[in-house]
Design an enzyme around this catalytic site. Structure first.
Site, mmCIF file in Angstrom:
data_model
loop_
_atom_site.group_PDB
_atom_site.id
_atom_site.type_symbol
_atom_site.label_atom_id
_atom_site.label_comp_id
_atom_site.label_asym_id
_atom_site.label_seq_id
_atom_site.Cartn_x
_atom_site.Cartn_y
_atom_site.Cartn_z
ATOM 1 N N GLU A 1 91.268 101.885 -15.005
ATOM 2 C CA GLU A 1 90.877 101.731 -13.599
ATOM 3 C C GLU A 1 91.843 102.513 -12.729
ATOM 4 O O GLU A 1 93.053 102.532 -12.969
ATOM 5 C CB GLU A 1 90.920 100.268 -13.139
ATOM 6 C CG GLU A 1 89.802 99.383 -13.628
ATOM 7 C CD GLU A 1 89.915 97.964 -13.063
ATOM 8 O OE1 GLU A 1 90.450 97.800 -11.942
ATOM 9 O OE2 GLU A 1 89.478 97.033 -13.750
ATOM 10 N N GLU B 1 93.360 92.767 -17.139
ATOM 11 C CA GLU B 1 94.412 92.338 -16.212
ATOM 12 C C GLU B 1 94.753 90.854 -16.327
ATOM 13 O O GLU B 1 94.613 90.091 -15.349
ATOM 14 C CB GLU B 1 94.007 92.648 -14.771
ATOM 15 C CG GLU B 1 93.790 94.110 -14.492
ATOM 16 C CD GLU B 1 93.475 94.422 -13.032
ATOM 17 O OE1 GLU B 1 93.570 95.596 -12.663
ATOM 18 O OE2 GLU B 1 93.137 93.485 -12.266
#
Length: 458
Positions: free
Chosen positions: A361, A164
């Site tokens: 995720e 991320e």
């Protein structure tokens, strides 16, 4: 029952700074989180810092047996840069020994390690030089990546560079949730560009390492933008949001180019970063083998109201709005919209040449889960089971439509420390009792996940 492809990866995801603990054990040096907690402990929920977290540094053998017990065949975590190279130059043999034992134990118990290099844990020694603000960081990261590939490439076959990356840019340079808590749009773009080039150089080092059967990717958080209306202004807001938040890393990582529309948008707003003349060629030459997609929530956008020029923030490109039909996880303030996972699957198929990808995720953080404990001491987290079922239904739909998704990882395996939030919200299949020597207790969702894996579907 919705059956998933053969050899589908079922597992969970975590990170070194959120799970390892042992913050200053085994030769590890300080990260920005260690130092920030030292400087301002009051900023952290209940003054819970990263020194212990879920104590995987000491408990990895126990945790791997728990992974095996619920049938996980894969697990993604990260290496701590500060542990492997405490000063950025000198290899820490204690770290090598720890990680080799950790990864070997996974493999011996049927759990494939997927190892990420950077999960928001900038070394303090590099932050003192400017961190991702300075081009020097690119070379330091490339050396770190090269070292990791050399030390563990015989054990680890699936690698990722960043988790991320948009988050440490946004939270550190456009908001107040990551160190150094600056607010400077132009600096944020420069930080983003250096992060991108660090990724590119790490991929280059991976290719040079020649790891047999090795694959390398990047993990991106994908929040597809949905416009408030079909008006040209709202559709333009969607395009801008997607370019800034998604295509900024996904296009160069997979397609080898920075989108022209993003370059034009930044140029018109005096936000272009400093670059080197050879960067474009390096970006084009060093694309990834697969992508990890973290998905939690969609992004609802509309045209910016009274935008400034040049832009000082992303709110000058687009504004958010509340969708009247939304469902919420109020603990995190996040909308629950499983349908976006199908849209992500189609995005990968149609825009990115159907590159292999996986859900790296997905999960639901809930506070005060002890409220849902039954007489036998198990947390009945049916809300988490329902959340996963809904998302898997959309993912299965995308796979049936031809998208090459090869796995699904929950965030997370055992409850973990979560930055400034500490242990406020819990995500794991196992509860971690931080008041009782970090004892692990299986939640209902963990037992359900075991059945899901046994059936390869639900």
């Amino acid at each position: 029952m919705k059956t998933f492809p053969e050899n589908f990866l079922w597992g969970a995801a975590a990170s070194a700074p959120q799970t390892e603990g042992g913050a200053f054990e085994g030769g590890k040096s300080a990260s920005t989180w260690d130092k920030w907690f030292e400087l301002e402990p009051e900023r952290f929920n209940a003054e819970q810092g990263p020194s212990i977290t879920s104590d995987v540094y000491h408990r990895y053998k126990e945790d791997i047996l728990l992974m095996k017990d619920i049938g996980m065949n894969s697990y993604r975590t990260s290496i701590a840069w500060t542990r492997l190279l405490p000063d950025g130059k000198t290899l820490n043999q204690e770290a090598v020994t720890f990680y080799r034992k950790y990864f070997t134990a996974m493999i011996e118990n049927g759990v494939e390690p997927i190892i990420n290099l950077f999960h928001f844990d900038m070394p303090w020694w590099l932050m003192e030089k400017g961190g991702w603000e300075v081009r020097e960081s690119v070379d330091h990261f490339a050396f770190y990546a090269k070292t990791a590939f050399e030390q563990f490439g015989d054990l680890v076959k699936k690698w990722t560079t960043f988790n991320e990356p948009i988050v440490h840019i946004e939270c550190g340079y456009l908001s107040n949730f990551h160190y150094p808590c600056k607010h400077d749009f132009k600096l944020a773009v420069q930080v983003g560009y250096h992060t991108l080039m660090a990724h590119v150089y790490a991929v280059k080092e991976f290719r040079k390492a020649g790891i047999p059967d090795g694959k390398i990717g990047i993990i991106l958080n994908i929040s597809p933008a949905y416009p408030k209306s079909d008006s040209p202004e709202d559709l333009e807001a969607k395009e801008r949001a997607d370019h800034v938040n998604i295509y900024s890393f996904l296009d160069p990582a997979v397609l080898g180019v920075i989108p022209d529309k993003l370059i034009d948008l930044f140029e018109r707003n005096e936000l272009l970063p400093m670059v080197e003349s050879y960067d474009r060629e390096l970006i084009a030459e060093n694309t990834v083998d697969f992508v990890g997609m973290n998905y939690y929530q969609p992004l609802r956008v509309k045209a910016a109201v009274d935008p400034r020029f040049p832009a000082k923030d992303r709110s000058d490109f687009y504004n958010g709005y509340i969708w009247p039909e939304r469902r919420m996880n109020d603990y995190r303030g996040w909308e629950i919209y499983p349908e976006a996972l199908y849209d992500v699957a189609m995005l990968m198929k149609e825009k990115y040449h159907n590159i292999p990808w996986y859900v790296s995720e997905n999960g639901m953080g809930v506070a005060e889960e002890e409220r849902f404990t039954d007489a036998k001491g198990q947390i009945k987290d049916d809300y988490r089971i329902d959340f996963v079922k809904e998302h898997l239904e959309q993912l299965h739909k995308g796979i049936e439509a031809g998208s090459q998704c090869f796995g699904y990882h929950m965030w997370t395996f055992v409850d973990c420390w979560s930055w400034l939030n500490g242990y406020r919200n819990r995500y794991g299949f196992y509860r971690v009792d931080i008041e009782n020597d970090c004892k692990r207790t299986l939640k209902k969702s963990g037992a359900w996940y075991k059945q899901l894996i046994e059936n390869n579907g639900c």
